[in-house]
Design a protein around this motif. Structure first.
Motif, PDB file in Angstrom:
ATOM      1  N   LEU A   1      -1.915  -2.943  24.168  1.00  0.00           N
ATOM      2  CA  LEU A   1      -2.314  -4.085  23.335  1.00  0.00           C
ATOM      3  C   LEU A   1      -1.094  -4.824  22.777  1.00  0.00           C
ATOM      4  N   TYR A   2      -0.139  -4.058  22.292  1.00  0.00           N
ATOM      5  CA  TYR A   2       1.107  -4.628  21.781  1.00  0.00           C
ATOM      6  C   TYR A   2       2.281  -3.888  22.434  1.00  0.00           C
ATOM      7  N   PRO A   3       2.636  -4.289  23.658  1.00  0.00           N
ATOM      8  CA  PRO A   3       3.709  -3.599  24.373  1.00  0.00           C
ATOM      9  C   PRO A   3       5.075  -3.849  23.740  1.00  0.00           C
ATOM     10  N   SER A   4       6.048  -3.088  24.210  1.00  0.00           N
ATOM     11  CA  SER A   4       7.417  -3.263  23.726  1.00  0.00           C
ATOM     12  C   SER A   4       7.875  -4.702  23.946  1.00  0.00           C
ATOM     13  N   THR A   5       8.641  -5.228  22.993  1.00  0.00           N
ATOM     14  CA  THR A   5       9.129  -6.591  23.105  1.00  0.00           C
ATOM     15  C   THR A   5      10.449  -6.741  22.356  1.00  0.00           C
ATOM     16  N   SER A   6      11.338  -7.525  22.928  1.00  0.00           N
ATOM     17  CA  SER A   6      12.616  -7.792  22.252  1.00  0.00           C
ATOM     18  C   SER A   6      12.415  -8.657  21.016  1.00  0.00           C
ATOM     19  N   LYS A   7      11.238  -9.274  20.913  1.00  0.00           N
ATOM     20  CA  LYS A   7      10.954 -10.113  19.744  1.00  0.00           C
ATOM     21  C   LYS A   7      10.789  -9.292  18.468  1.00  0.00           C
ATOM     22  N   SER A   8      10.692  -7.974  18.607  1.00  0.00           N
ATOM     23  CA  SER A   8      10.520  -7.120  17.427  1.00  0.00           C
ATOM     24  C   SER A   8      11.854  -6.724  16.802  1.00  0.00           C
TER      25      SER A   8
ATOM     26  N   THR B   1      22.117  -6.783  14.578  1.00  0.00           N
ATOM     27  CA  THR B   1      20.774  -6.909  15.139  1.00  0.00           C
ATOM     28  C   THR B   1      20.331  -5.557  15.682  1.00  0.00           C
ATOM     29  N   VAL B   2      19.134  -5.139  15.287  1.00  0.00           N
ATOM     30  CA  VAL B   2      18.602  -3.829  15.684  1.00  0.00           C
ATOM     31  C   VAL B   2      17.284  -4.020  16.431  1.00  0.00           C
ATOM     32  N   LEU B   3      17.204  -3.414  17.608  1.00  0.00           N
ATOM     33  CA  LEU B   3      15.972  -3.429  18.396  1.00  0.00           C
ATOM     34  C   LEU B   3      15.360  -2.032  18.355  1.00  0.00           C
ATOM     35  N   PRO B   4      14.067  -1.915  18.095  1.00  0.00           N
ATOM     36  CA  PRO B   4      13.434  -0.592  18.094  1.00  0.00           C
ATOM     37  C   PRO B   4      13.634   0.118  19.431  1.00  0.00           C
ATOM     38  N   PRO B   5      13.508   1.457  19.451  1.00  0.00           N
ATOM     39  CA  PRO B   5      13.685   2.217  20.692  1.00  0.00           C
ATOM     40  C   PRO B   5      12.746   1.751  21.800  1.00  0.00           C
ATOM     41  N   LEU B   6      13.079   2.171  23.015  1.00  0.00           N
ATOM     42  CA  LEU B   6      12.249   1.920  24.188  1.00  0.00           C
ATOM     43  C   LEU B   6      12.014   0.434  24.429  1.00  0.00           C
ATOM     44  N   GLY B   7      13.060  -0.345  24.198  1.00  0.00           N
ATOM     45  CA  GLY B   7      12.980  -1.769  24.488  1.00  0.00           C
ATOM     46  C   GLY B   7      12.155  -2.573  23.508  1.00  0.00           C
ATOM     47  N   GLY B   8      12.044  -2.068  22.299  1.00  0.00           N
ATOM     48  CA  GLY B   8      11.274  -2.783  21.284  1.00  0.00           C
ATOM     49  C   GLY B   8       9.872  -2.245  21.106  1.00  0.00           C
ATOM     50  N   PHE B   9       9.745  -0.908  21.199  1.00  0.00           N
ATOM     51  CA  PHE B   9       8.439  -0.265  21.028  1.00  0.00           C
ATOM     52  C   PHE B   9       7.845  -0.627  19.670  1.00  0.00           C
ATOM     53  N   GLN B  10       6.537  -0.894  19.666  1.00  0.00           N
ATOM     54  CA  GLN B  10       5.867  -1.298  18.430  1.00  0.00           C
ATOM     55  C   GLN B  10       4.984  -0.161  17.930  1.00  0.00           C
ATOM     56  N   TYR B  11       5.249   0.260  16.724  1.00  0.00           N
ATOM     57  CA  TYR B  11       4.553   1.399  16.127  1.00  0.00           C
ATOM     58  C   TYR B  11       3.393   0.889  15.269  1.00  0.00           C
ATOM     59  N   VAL B  12       2.185   1.121  15.744  1.00  0.00           N
ATOM     60  CA  VAL B  12       0.984   0.667  15.037  1.00  0.00           C
ATOM     61  C   VAL B  12       0.344   1.866  14.339  1.00  0.00           C
ATOM     62  N   PRO B  13       0.130   1.792  13.033  1.00  0.00           N
ATOM     63  CA  PRO B  13      -0.480   2.928  12.321  1.00  0.00           C
ATOM     64  C   PRO B  13      -1.899   3.210  12.800  1.00  0.00           C
ATOM     65  N   VAL B  14      -2.234   4.477  12.920  1.00  0.00           N
ATOM     66  CA  VAL B  14      -3.580   4.908  13.278  1.00  0.00           C
ATOM     67  C   VAL B  14      -4.070   5.879  12.211  1.00  0.00           C
ATOM     68  N   GLN B  15      -5.230   5.595  11.655  1.00  0.00           N
ATOM     69  CA  GLN B  15      -5.840   6.525  10.713  1.00  0.00           C
ATOM     70  C   GLN B  15      -6.519   7.632  11.501  1.00  0.00           C
ATOM     71  N   SER B  16      -5.986   8.837  11.404  1.00  0.00           N
ATOM     72  CA  SER B  16      -6.567   9.971  12.123  1.00  0.00           C
ATOM     73  C   SER B  16      -7.571  10.669  11.213  1.00  0.00           C
ATOM     74  N   LEU B  17      -8.759  10.856  11.736  1.00  0.00           N
ATOM     75  CA  LEU B  17      -9.843  11.439  10.946  1.00  0.00           C
ATOM     76  C   LEU B  17     -10.131  12.835  11.456  1.00  0.00           C
ATOM     77  N   GLU B  18      -9.770  13.828  10.649  1.00  0.00           N
ATOM     78  CA  GLU B  18     -10.032  15.217  11.014  1.00  0.00           C
ATOM     79  C   GLU B  18     -11.509  15.561  10.834  1.00  0.00           C
ATOM     80  N   TYR B  19     -11.940  16.536  11.592  1.00  0.00           N
ATOM     81  CA  TYR B  19     -13.336  16.988  11.548  1.00  0.00           C
ATOM     82  C   TYR B  19     -13.795  17.288  10.128  1.00  0.00           C
ATOM     83  N   TRP B  20     -12.932  17.925   9.329  1.00  0.00           N
ATOM     84  CA  TRP B  20     -13.331  18.383   7.995  1.00  0.00           C
ATOM     85  C   TRP B  20     -13.256  17.272   6.946  1.00  0.00           C
TER      86      TRP B  20
END
Length: 395
Positions: free
Chosen positions: A103-110, A119-138
């Motif tokens: 959905l949001y691939p790595s990009t140098s624009k990041s 100038t700093v580019l995120p790892p893996l060619g501008g990998f974008q880290y999107v938060p995910v709410q993980s819902l445990e069973y309990w």
């Protein structure tokens, strides 16, 4: 009702996405509690491709389904709300991460420029880290509401004792007998049909010898019988019955997300729920979508997606449209009908479905006759005549 949308693009979308291909796992046919499973490289690729398709559909300004004012290249994390079932191994949670890579691939624009001019580019060619709410069973029954639900287990007992189930079991018996040599230690009882199909599918995908010796049509027949069983297990005769519980606990999040998208102060444009196959079956049933597309009533393929698209018509009313992409076998979304219409107003969507929702752990405990597991022990049911019949003495 035909879609009368005139405003360019969509206001937002709620997505239900099934996880990708995984290792084999076992579901107890009497409870539907399951063992752990892990995503495979094939599953990761399937989810990545789904994310790429969603990008082309909703983040491409030339697409008729483009979401208004959404950030297209560099993710704005305030515009996405992503939630995934984190229980039972990593398959669903990691599927969400793989989908987001597409959905949001790595990009140098990041890249970012620091105060000292570096100038700093995120790892893996501008990998974008999107938060995910993980819902445990309990934590909440929202995404796995059938587990530890006593009334759902009673529903299973009724299904297995029904004449329809007995008759279908008799029809399937010659096939299950012929399939027995290919099942190893897996029971060929018809109640175990989900596990039978899963075993055959996993072995056929990853075991070369099995792939070569399994008779033609056996995989297809196993899938068809599994579809029949799962369709009966995760639907019911009325919208608010326990057989529909897989979607009834998810509907509050869907309704809230769609309603929130209509507010001027809202920032979220895309809500993603990464889930198992079960809510798909229940959703299509409670919205009557299967009346017009019967072939969607079974198990959705890996990396399938449901889209509830929010738009605005020429009268200023917010409308919801239901679409479905069945894994990699579908090249694009297909339009489904809800309650006989290709689109309905958001008010109508809410009025027809809100009354069946289970919108809290407390309500789930009551709806499932559960007083101990999954956080239910914190609630006091001592005076409830339904969950504690002895309290009804003298009434």
């Amino acid at each position: 009702m035909v879609n009368t949308t005139t405003t360019a693009g969509l206001i937002g979308v709620v997505l239900l996405a099934r996880h990708g291909d995984r290792t084999g796992y076992y579901q107890d046919p009497n409870t539907y509690n399951s063992t752990q499973a892990y995503i495979t490289p094939l599953g990761e690729q399937q989810e990545f491709e789904l994310g790429s398709y969603l990008r082309d559909t909703y983040l491409n300004s030339a697409s008729p389904s483009f979401i208004q004012n959404i950030s297209t290249d560099v993710v704005d994390i305030d515009q996405l709300a992503v939630r995934a079932d984190a229980g039972g191994g990593n398959v669903i949670l990691n599927s969400a991460y793989a989908l987001l890579q597409g959905l949001y691939p790595s990009t140098s624009k990041s890249e970012m420029t620091l105060a000292n001019g570096t100038t700093v580019l995120p790892p893996l060619g501008g990998f974008q880290y999107v938060p995910v709410q993980s819902l445990e069973y309990w934590q909440s029954p929202s995404l796995t509401s059938w587990m530890e639900c006593e009334y759902f287990q009673s529903h299973l007992t009724r299904i297995y004792a029904s004449s329809a189930f007995t008759n279908m079991s008799a029809v399937a018996q010659p096939f299950l007998t012929a399939l027995k040599p290919y099942l190893g230690s897996v029971s060929n009882n018809f109640t175990n049909m989900w596990n039978i199909y899963d075993h055959v599918n996993v072995q056929y995908t990853y075991n070369k010898t099995y792939y070569e010796i399994l008779p033609p049509t056996f995989l297809e027949q196993a899938r068809n019988y599994a579809n029949w069983v799962q369709r009966n297990v995760f639907t019911d005769s009325t919208q608010n019955a326990v057989g529909q519980i897989a979607i009834r606990t998810l509907l509050p999040e869907i309704i809230w997300a769609l309603g929130n998208m209509t507010q001027p102060s809202n920032k979220v444009k895309m809500s993603i729920q990464q889930i198992d196959y079960k809510p798909f079956i229940s959703l299509f049933n409670v919205t009557n979508a299967t009346l017009y597309d019967p072939d969607i009533s079974g198990i959705a393929d890996y990396a399938s997606a449901v889209a509830l698209e929010l738009s605005q018509n020429s009268q200023g009313q917010h409308e919801v449209s239901l679409k479905f992409k069945n894994g990699t076998q579908d090249s694009e979304f297909r339009q489904l009908q809800m309650f006989g219409n290709t689109s309905i107003t958001l008010d109508s969507f809410i009025s027809q479905l809100f009354w069946i929702t289970i919108n809290s752990t407390n309500n789930w405990c009551f709806s499932c006759n559960q007083t101990i597991q999954r956080g239910c022990s914190v609630f006091n049911y001592s005076n409830d005549p339904f969950l504690n019949p002895t309290s009804a003495a003298g009434y």
